[in-house]
Design a protein around this motif. Sequence first.
Motif, PDB file in Angstrom:
ATOM      1  N   GLN A   1      -4.711  15.240  -0.102  1.00  0.00           N
ATOM      2  CA  GLN A   1      -3.228  15.539  -0.276  1.00  0.00           C
ATOM      3  C   GLN A   1      -2.430  14.382  -0.612  1.00  0.00           C
ATOM      4  O   GLN A   1      -1.610  14.535  -1.549  1.00  0.00           O
ATOM      5  CB  GLN A   1      -2.691  15.718   1.443  1.00  0.00           C
ATOM      6  CG  GLN A   1      -3.128  17.381   1.791  1.00  0.00           C
ATOM      7  CD  GLN A   1      -2.630  17.220   3.204  1.00  0.00           C
ATOM      8  OE1 GLN A   1      -3.008  16.373   4.082  1.00  0.00           O
ATOM      9  NE2 GLN A   1      -1.976  18.509   3.687  1.00  0.00           N
ATOM     10  N   GLU A   2      -2.985  13.322  -0.383  1.00  0.00           N
ATOM     11  CA  GLU A   2      -2.318  11.812  -0.958  1.00  0.00           C
ATOM     12  C   GLU A   2      -2.549  11.868  -2.429  1.00  0.00           C
ATOM     13  O   GLU A   2      -1.531  11.558  -3.226  1.00  0.00           O
ATOM     14  CB  GLU A   2      -3.062  10.969  -0.146  1.00  0.00           C
ATOM     15  CG  GLU A   2      -2.547   9.409  -0.861  1.00  0.00           C
ATOM     16  CD  GLU A   2      -3.225   8.317   0.058  1.00  0.00           C
ATOM     17  OE1 GLU A   2      -3.153   6.980  -0.676  1.00  0.00           O
ATOM     18  OE2 GLU A   2      -3.975   8.612   0.899  1.00  0.00           O
ATOM     19  N   GLN A   3      -3.770  12.257  -3.063  1.00  0.00           N
ATOM     20  CA  GLN A   3      -3.939  12.168  -4.414  1.00  0.00           C
ATOM     21  C   GLN A   3      -3.249  13.298  -5.161  1.00  0.00           C
ATOM     22  O   GLN A   3      -2.607  12.868  -6.369  1.00  0.00           O
ATOM     23  CB  GLN A   3      -5.397  12.391  -4.759  1.00  0.00           C
ATOM     24  CG  GLN A   3      -6.264  11.303  -4.159  1.00  0.00           C
ATOM     25  CD  GLN A   3      -5.986   9.860  -4.806  1.00  0.00           C
ATOM     26  OE1 GLN A   3      -5.987   9.841  -6.069  1.00  0.00           O
ATOM     27  NE2 GLN A   3      -5.665   8.697  -3.830  1.00  0.00           N
ATOM     28  N   ILE A   4      -3.201  14.449  -4.594  1.00  0.00           N
ATOM     29  CA  ILE A   4      -2.268  15.314  -5.447  1.00  0.00           C
ATOM     30  C   ILE A   4      -0.789  14.982  -5.325  1.00  0.00           C
ATOM     31  O   ILE A   4      -0.130  15.364  -6.498  1.00  0.00           O
ATOM     32  CB  ILE A   4      -2.320  16.729  -4.419  1.00  0.00           C
ATOM     33  CG1 ILE A   4      -4.008  17.451  -4.869  1.00  0.00           C
ATOM     34  CG2 ILE A   4      -1.430  17.958  -4.918  1.00  0.00           C
ATOM     35  CD1 ILE A   4      -4.275  18.571  -3.998  1.00  0.00           C
ATOM     36  N   ALA A   5      -0.297  14.428  -4.279  1.00  0.00           N
ATOM     37  CA  ALA A   5       1.070  13.841  -4.177  1.00  0.00           C
ATOM     38  C   ALA A   5       1.156  12.953  -5.245  1.00  0.00           C
ATOM     39  O   ALA A   5       2.196  13.072  -6.042  1.00  0.00           O
ATOM     40  CB  ALA A   5       1.433  13.443  -2.610  1.00  0.00           C
ATOM     41  N   LEU A   6       0.242  11.998  -5.475  1.00  0.00           N
ATOM     42  CA  LEU A   6       0.517  10.936  -6.387  1.00  0.00           C
ATOM     43  C   LEU A   6       0.455  11.446  -8.103  1.00  0.00           C
ATOM     44  O   LEU A   6       1.007  11.110  -8.922  1.00  0.00           O
ATOM     45  CB  LEU A   6      -0.827   9.986  -6.337  1.00  0.00           C
ATOM     46  CG  LEU A   6      -0.599   9.037  -5.192  1.00  0.00           C
ATOM     47  CD1 LEU A   6      -1.849   8.211  -4.723  1.00  0.00           C
ATOM     48  CD2 LEU A   6       0.773   8.364  -5.165  1.00  0.00           C
ATOM     49  N   MET A   7      -0.540  12.635  -8.325  1.00  0.00           N
ATOM     50  CA  MET A   7      -0.697  13.259  -9.322  1.00  0.00           C
ATOM     51  C   MET A   7       0.544  13.993  -9.722  1.00  0.00           C
ATOM     52  O   MET A   7       1.298  13.971 -10.984  1.00  0.00           O
ATOM     53  CB  MET A   7      -1.922  13.801  -9.517  1.00  0.00           C
ATOM     54  CG  MET A   7      -3.279  13.431  -9.742  1.00  0.00           C
ATOM     55  SD  MET A   7      -4.448  14.332 -10.015  1.00  0.00           S
ATOM     56  CE  MET A   7      -4.713  15.462  -8.676  1.00  0.00           C
ATOM     57  N   GLU A   8       1.416  14.734  -8.694  1.00  0.00           N
ATOM     58  CA  GLU A   8       2.445  15.488  -9.409  1.00  0.00           C
ATOM     59  C   GLU A   8       3.402  14.459  -9.399  1.00  0.00           C
ATOM     60  O   GLU A   8       4.356  14.572 -10.356  1.00  0.00           O
ATOM     61  CB  GLU A   8       2.712  16.262  -8.013  1.00  0.00           C
ATOM     62  CG  GLU A   8       1.661  17.413  -7.935  1.00  0.00           C
ATOM     63  CD  GLU A   8       2.271  18.531  -6.871  1.00  0.00           C
ATOM     64  OE1 GLU A   8       2.731  18.060  -5.843  1.00  0.00           O
ATOM     65  OE2 GLU A   8       1.912  19.584  -6.906  1.00  0.00           O
ATOM     66  N   GLU A   9       3.624  13.207  -8.770  1.00  0.00           N
ATOM     67  CA  GLU A   9       4.630  12.333  -9.126  1.00  0.00           C
ATOM     68  C   GLU A   9       4.422  11.861 -10.503  1.00  0.00           C
ATOM     69  O   GLU A   9       5.264  11.430 -11.277  1.00  0.00           O
ATOM     70  CB  GLU A   9       4.528  11.149  -7.917  1.00  0.00           C
ATOM     71  CG  GLU A   9       5.409  10.206  -8.131  1.00  0.00           C
ATOM     72  CD  GLU A   9       5.512   9.147  -6.996  1.00  0.00           C
ATOM     73  OE1 GLU A   9       6.165   8.024  -7.121  1.00  0.00           O
ATOM     74  OE2 GLU A   9       4.827   9.214  -5.982  1.00  0.00           O
ATOM     75  N   GLU A  10       3.197  11.418 -10.854  1.00  0.00           N
ATOM     76  CA  GLU A  10       3.023  10.974 -12.220  1.00  0.00           C
ATOM     77  C   GLU A  10       3.363  12.063 -13.332  1.00  0.00           C
ATOM     78  O   GLU A  10       3.770  11.698 -14.162  1.00  0.00           O
ATOM     79  CB  GLU A  10       1.473  10.557 -12.187  1.00  0.00           C
ATOM     80  CG  GLU A  10       1.028   9.730 -13.743  1.00  0.00           C
ATOM     81  CD  GLU A  10      -0.627   9.555 -13.821  1.00  0.00           C
ATOM     82  OE1 GLU A  10      -0.719   9.304 -14.612  1.00  0.00           O
ATOM     83  OE2 GLU A  10      -1.198   9.741 -12.822  1.00  0.00           O
ATOM     84  N   LEU A  11       2.982  13.186 -12.847  1.00  0.00           N
ATOM     85  CA  LEU A  11       3.121  14.112 -13.915  1.00  0.00           C
ATOM     86  C   LEU A  11       4.565  14.525 -14.024  1.00  0.00           C
ATOM     87  O   LEU A  11       5.119  14.572 -15.404  1.00  0.00           O
ATOM     88  CB  LEU A  11       2.441  15.540 -13.389  1.00  0.00           C
ATOM     89  CG  LEU A  11       2.527  16.715 -14.332  1.00  0.00           C
ATOM     90  CD1 LEU A  11       1.874  16.452 -15.591  1.00  0.00           C
ATOM     91  CD2 LEU A  11       2.017  17.944 -13.800  1.00  0.00           C
ATOM     92  N   ALA A  12       5.488  14.305 -13.130  1.00  0.00           N
ATOM     93  CA  ALA A  12       6.899  14.531 -13.297  1.00  0.00           C
ATOM     94  C   ALA A  12       7.570  13.487 -14.059  1.00  0.00           C
ATOM     95  O   ALA A  12       8.268  13.662 -15.069  1.00  0.00           O
ATOM     96  CB  ALA A  12       7.470  14.528 -11.729  1.00  0.00           C
ATOM     97  N   GLY A  13       6.739  12.187 -13.973  1.00  0.00           N
ATOM     98  CA  GLY A  13       7.374  11.050 -14.610  1.00  0.00           C
ATOM     99  C   GLY A  13       7.055  11.119 -16.182  1.00  0.00           C
ATOM    100  O   GLY A  13       7.864  10.892 -17.006  1.00  0.00           O
ATOM    101  N   LEU A  14       5.630  11.594 -16.330  1.00  0.00           N
ATOM    102  CA  LEU A  14       5.289  11.843 -17.839  1.00  0.00           C
ATOM    103  C   LEU A  14       5.919  12.959 -18.532  1.00  0.00           C
ATOM    104  O   LEU A  14       6.410  12.812 -19.425  1.00  0.00           O
ATOM    105  CB  LEU A  14       3.722  12.218 -17.713  1.00  0.00           C
ATOM    106  CG  LEU A  14       2.956  10.961 -17.400  1.00  0.00           C
ATOM    107  CD1 LEU A  14       1.420  11.666 -17.160  1.00  0.00           C
ATOM    108  CD2 LEU A  14       3.003   9.848 -18.628  1.00  0.00           C
ATOM    109  N   LEU A  15       6.281  13.962 -17.793  1.00  0.00           N
ATOM    110  CA  LEU A  15       7.090  15.106 -18.306  1.00  0.00           C
ATOM    111  C   LEU A  15       8.345  14.613 -18.622  1.00  0.00           C
ATOM    112  O   LEU A  15       9.187  14.806 -19.715  1.00  0.00           O
ATOM    113  CB  LEU A  15       7.213  16.373 -17.500  1.00  0.00           C
ATOM    114  CG  LEU A  15       5.741  16.905 -17.319  1.00  0.00           C
ATOM    115  CD1 LEU A  15       6.017  18.058 -16.304  1.00  0.00           C
ATOM    116  CD2 LEU A  15       5.140  17.279 -18.524  1.00  0.00           C
ATOM    117  N   ALA A  16       9.205  14.093 -17.725  1.00  0.00           N
ATOM    118  CA  ALA A  16      10.452  13.216 -18.064  1.00  0.00           C
ATOM    119  C   ALA A  16      10.643  12.313 -19.165  1.00  0.00           C
ATOM    120  O   ALA A  16      11.130  12.388 -20.181  1.00  0.00           O
ATOM    121  CB  ALA A  16      11.085  12.839 -16.700  1.00  0.00           C
ATOM    122  N   GLY A  17       9.360  11.427 -19.205  1.00  0.00           N
ATOM    123  CA  GLY A  17       9.257  10.504 -20.229  1.00  0.00           C
ATOM    124  C   GLY A  17       9.043  11.022 -21.633  1.00  0.00           C
ATOM    125  O   GLY A  17       9.581  10.701 -22.551  1.00  0.00           O
ATOM    126  N   GLY A  18       8.311  12.137 -21.572  1.00  0.00           N
ATOM    127  CA  GLY A  18       7.866  12.746 -22.918  1.00  0.00           C
ATOM    128  C   GLY A  18       9.075  13.361 -23.455  1.00  0.00           C
ATOM    129  O   GLY A  18       9.489  13.438 -24.765  1.00  0.00           O
TER     130      GLY A  18
END
Length: 477
Positions: A454-471
């Motif tokens: 659960q913790e790792q999935i939350a971190l990955m979704e947060e990272e993915l959201a940041g990557l998509l916004a940055g991209g």
Amino acid sequence: MLDISLLQDDLRYIRSIAVPAGPETLQIWENEAPTVEGIIGFGQAVGLSVTRTLALALKAAWQHVLMKELGPGTDHVRLAEYIRDHPDEAQACAAKVEPGSDPVPSMDELFAMFGRHGLLAGSSLAEQDVFGELVEECLGRMFFLCPADSPELIEFACSREGARAALGDELGADPDRYRIVHATWKELEEEVATLLLKLETQTLRNERINQGWMETFGHIYVPLTELERLHSDLAELVEQVRRNPVLSAEELEEVKKELSNIHSEVRRNRKKEPAARSAVPGGGGPGGIPWTEAEQSAYEEECKALLRKIWQLTHPDRIGREGFTEAQERRLIDCYQEAMAWKEKAKLDDVEIGIARRSNAVLRIILGRVERIWEEIGEEVSGTIRVRGNNATERLAWLEARIAMLDEEIREIKANILAVAGDRDIREKEACMVPPERVGQVLAHMEERFAWYQEQIALMEEELAGLLAGGLRSVDD
């Protein structure tokens, strides 16, 4: 349990060894049971001994009893089916075969019939008391149920009438070798059935372990596997975006769509939490009803017979030599996998798993389907494998070939038993539940993994959201 054969099968065997072999003396009655005296005349015509003729005559009377039990219109096909499905009842009918009770002639009448046909001339059995003892022994030991080619019946006839030479003529130049090979064959056929039941029992045990494991851990294991799959899919998507940090509007839309699909797939594949099932007391019969040791033994014997028969008629090695169409072969293989529960794609009913019993009613239905497929190619399937061959040499060769085949089958089944008994997944699941205190440790470990995912999935979704916004900003810039 005695081997049981029908009169028609015995007459076919006698036709293959009898001299003279005129068709008028070797008529096979397919749809009727001849009279006792008709069989006595038949025995005299083909040169059978008194004992062998008596066994045939009593078998004719026994078939009349069976036909009466089953009602009008009964023929040998229905009798064969009845004997296969109800061997205990068929054997119980033998107790009703008594001199003087319909349809069996009295002892005096039997003695007179044998005398009229000249079978007693020059024999020690010409004395009525001695003949009566033979009848009583044949009835008491139920030799009349045995197939005509069974060593038990042949040796009994030889011991009573001193017909050693006749045994040699019938079984070949070396009767001792024939008896040994025949006995080996019977033992191997029984070993195959016993091993099939052992394999079935181990399979049911594995399924009960699997069922118990799911009842104990399923409430956490099912959502845990969903999180593992979600974590894997998200990790792959994050890595894909990392490799391509600058996204166009179209690529960004594709990534968002993929993320939505990942979550939808998890929801679509989500399994329901396993329902708890109450444990059935050990030793229970169908429906959990306790049964006796005799009922357990009867169940096992029937299950062995059904499994052995289905194995014989559906084993891929055999059906490939019999001229079936591809469609027929597929249907037989389906029956094979359905009956042999350890095979791939086979399924066992939850109730069967719970009561540690394979449903013999289900196996009988499968066997019926198999026999109908064999009938489609014009093969009549009898309840028992019989020795084949028109003479002693051919029968001995058949026995030896069959023994070699059984040796291979036994090795195959033993290998399957080892594979099923050593199934790594099942053994690991069993270790999770034994001893009982281990259950708490495994649950705690699963809960830790669940929290970590659960913790790792939350971190990955947060990272993915940041990557998509940055991209997207990189493209705009």
